[in-house]
Design an enzyme around this catalytic site. Structure first.
Site, PDB file in Angstrom:
ATOM      1  N   LYS A  80       0.450  -0.626  -0.310  1.00 62.33           N
ATOM      2  CA  LYS A  80      -0.258   0.842   0.006  1.00 62.33           C
ATOM      3  C   LYS A  80       0.842   1.315  -0.182  1.00 62.33           C
ATOM      4  O   LYS A  80       2.114   1.539   0.816  1.00 62.33           O
ATOM      5  CB  LYS A  80      -0.727  -0.005   1.104  1.00 62.33           C
ATOM      6  CG  LYS A  80      -1.796   0.871   1.262  1.00 62.33           C
ATOM      7  CD  LYS A  80      -2.675   1.045   2.634  1.00 62.33           C
ATOM      8  CE  LYS A  80      -3.981   1.791   2.944  1.00 62.33           C
ATOM      9  NZ  LYS A  80      -4.569   1.612   3.617  1.00 62.33           N
ATOM     10  N   SER A 155      -9.855   1.585   2.920  1.00 61.03           N
ATOM     11  CA  SER A 155      -8.409   1.945   1.817  1.00 61.03           C
ATOM     12  C   SER A 155      -8.107   1.334   1.355  1.00 61.03           C
ATOM     13  O   SER A 155      -7.663   2.175   0.111  1.00 61.03           O
ATOM     14  CB  SER A 155      -8.074   3.477   2.825  1.00 61.03           C
ATOM     15  OG  SER A 155      -7.512   2.802   3.649  1.00 61.03           O
ATOM     16  N   SER A 179      -9.650  -1.460   7.203  1.00 61.90           N
ATOM     17  CA  SER A 179      -8.875  -0.668   5.393  1.00 61.90           C
ATOM     18  C   SER A 179      -8.167  -2.350   4.990  1.00 61.90           C
ATOM     19  O   SER A 179      -8.129  -2.244   3.761  1.00 61.90           O
ATOM     20  CB  SER A 179      -8.434   0.567   5.536  1.00 61.90           C
ATOM     21  OG  SER A 179      -8.932   1.288   5.394  1.00 61.90           O
TER      22      SER A 179
HETATM   23  N1  GLN Z   1     -13.673   3.576   6.535  1.00 65.14           N
HETATM   24  C1  GLN Z   1     -12.452   4.110   7.604  1.00 65.14           C
HETATM   25  C2  GLN Z   1     -12.131   4.982   7.373  1.00 65.14           C
HETATM   26  O1  GLN Z   1     -12.178   5.454   6.534  1.00 65.14           O
HETATM   27  C3  GLN Z   1     -11.585   3.113   7.698  1.00 65.14           C
HETATM   28  C4  GLN Z   1      -9.860   3.996   6.769  1.00 65.14           C
HETATM   29  C5  GLN Z   1      -8.642   2.367   7.023  1.00 65.14           C
HETATM   30  O2  GLN Z   1      -9.332   1.383   7.772  1.00 65.14           O
HETATM   31  N2  GLN Z   1      -7.849   3.133   7.142  1.00 65.14           N
HETATM   32  O3  GLN Z   1     -11.529   5.961   8.001  1.00 65.14           O
END
Ligand code: GLN
Length: 490
Positions: A80, A155, A179
């Site tokens: 990532k 994400s 995420s």
């Molecule tokens: N979807 C969640 C957010 O937008 C989690 C994102 C993540 O785990 N980085 O904060």
């Protein structure tokens, strides 16, 4: 297309070590598949052809010389683009960091390299890991290889799409509120978010520092175990990283689930869950029961506060963490350098996307003098109650099972408001609030052929139990062996 790409990462590592496959041949097969197909998918932000080939050659040379090689020797993986890689551009999916070539290597990346991994490139994500669909990437959308009209989740959307489409053998994602697990669920993979502190965060661009963890996305439990064994463990460069010894996660995959107690919380079911998702999750739990596990009903009464608590604390931490992106040290600089305020405003105004700005403003609001008691402190108190719910539950059960997400992957543009998007995380957030390990694995498909995820949570440092359950389930079922019909079967 080389059939090597359909082998598990563990099997690839075995064949390279026993010299029936060369690391270079494997690396070239992945690079060719990426070059031919990723324009349609958008999972990579950067492919490091040269670097990957050099690493593969070095592995082959070591294997030929009879030197001992690491557990990931020659395995092509990708990261990532939130993980800092020395001499390889790292953007966090944001314009503000475009062109930033880090002068140092993150600890996890260093561990991967010394374990012999071949790093193919950097993967797409929602900007600064804020999002649940990858639609907030500042560069390009990443699609779901099971259906290019749908999102891969977020994400770590690129991390999931790339593994699912056989564009790398495994990947690393990060999980602040779901995420790793939610994209794993949307793309039909195993995704493991380790206990807070199990894996070093050094070199992970911070979103919400008391939540963030790095973890693997893989096609099977054994591969996730192999990766976790390499990346877990103490790190002098991260004071929050635990020095507890790293267990033999791969060995845990061989255990059965006889006598293991699985908890089902009524607060993690409900009408907002698609019927196909509920049915597949119930069937998966029944499968584990038939393998000897026992099922018990439990309650996690504060679960419904997870979403507001998370979005208050995570944005507060983000507003502080993202203050460093001001045009002084990193990435793009805009505006008049003679007038500091002007430079800050122009740099941040042009560099951050709308969702990131929203979160910074929400977090800054919550942290305003005079509001601390009403918002941040209150949310921290609720966070403690949520963790206490889990502590009580894990006195009775070994794992807690639920859907990973209420739905399968949705079409692009389907979530019209930020709140609708945030709701995709209802089942994943409490795990991060309590610092627990959590895993998602494929447990079936809906009528549109989209994968469904089963989430398993365990007590802190009990990743072994999660992997044990996932591996036992995968011995009895074959969902995890199905690959999307994308770019021709590997
Ligand atoms: N979807 C969640 C957010 O937008 C989690 C994102 C993540 O785990 N980085 O904060």
């Amino acid at each position: 297309m080389s059939e090597l790409l359909s082998l598990s990462a563990s099997e690839q590592a075995r064949r390279i070590a026993e010299k029936t496959v060369s690391a270079t041949e494997l690396c070239d097969a992945y690079l060719a598949r990426i070059d031919a197909n990723d324009a349609d998918l958008g999972s990579y932000l950067r492919v490091d052809h040269e670097g990957a080939r050099a690493q593969a050659h070095a592995v082959d040379a070591a294997v030929c010389a009879g030197d001992s090689v690491g557990p990931l020797a020659g395995v092509p993986i990708a990261l990532k683009d939130l993980l800092v890689t020395e001499s390889l551009e790292t953007t966090a999916g944001s314009k503000i960091l475009e062109g930033w070539v880090p002068p140092y290597e993150g600890s996890v990346v260093r561990k991967l390299r010394s374990a012999g991994a071949v790093i193919l490139g950097k993967l797409n994500l929602d900007e600064f890991a804020m999002g649940s669909s990858n639609e907030h990437s500042a560069f390009r959308p990443c699609k779901n290889p099971w259906d290019l009209g749908r999102v891969p989740g977020g994400s770590s959307g690129g991390s999931a799409a790339a593994v699912s489409a056989s564009l790398c053998a495994m990947s690393l994602g990060t999980d602040t509120g779901g995420s790793i697990r939610q994209p794993a669920s949307f793309c039909g993979l195993v995704g493991l978010k380790p206990t807070y502190g199990r894996v070093s965060r050094h070199g992970l661009i911070a979103y919400a520092s008391s939540f963030d963890q790095i973890g693997p996305l893989a096609t099977c439990a054994e591969d996730a175990a192999l990766m976790l064994e390499v990346i877990a463990g103490g790190d002098i460069l991260d004071a929050t990283c635990s020095t507890e010894p790293v267990p033999a996660y791969q060995a845990a995959c061989k255990r059965d689930v006889k006598g293991l107690v699985i908890g089902i919380a009524k607060e993690m079911e409900g009408e907002d869950v698609d019927t196909a998702v509920s049915a597949a999750v119930a069937a998966a739990i029944a499968e584990l029961e038939s393998a000897g596990a026992e099922v018990r009903r439990i309650s996690l009464p504060h679960t419904r506060y997870s979403l507001p608590t998370y979005y208050l604390l995570a944005t507060a931490e983000a507003s502080s963490n993202l203050a460093r992106f001001d045009g002084v040290r990193y990435g793009k600089r805009k505006g008049n350098e003679e007038a500091l305020q002007n430079m800050y405003e122009k740099t941040r105004g042009a560099g951050f996307g709308a969702e990131v700005k929203t979160r910074i403003m929400l977090g800054t609001f919550a942290l305003r003098a005079g509001y601390y008691d009403a918002y941040y402190k209150k949310a921290q108190q609720v966070r403690t109650l949520i963790a206490d719910d889990f502590r009580k539950a894990f006195a009775e059960v070994d794992v807690i099972a639920s859907p990973t997400a209420p739905t399968t992957a949705f079409p692009f543009g389907a979530k019209k408001t930020p709140i609708d998007m945030y709701k995709a995380d209802v089942f994943t957030l409490s795990c991060n609030l309590a610092g627990l390990p959590g895993l998602s694995m494929n447990c079936g498909f809906d009528d549109s052929g989209m994968p469904i995820g089963l989430q398993l949570l365990a007590a802190p440092m009990q990743e072994e139990t999660l992997l044990q359950c996932a591996a036992a389930y995968q011995r009895q079922t074959d969902w995890h062996t199905r690959r999307p019909n994308f770019g021709g079967q590997p």
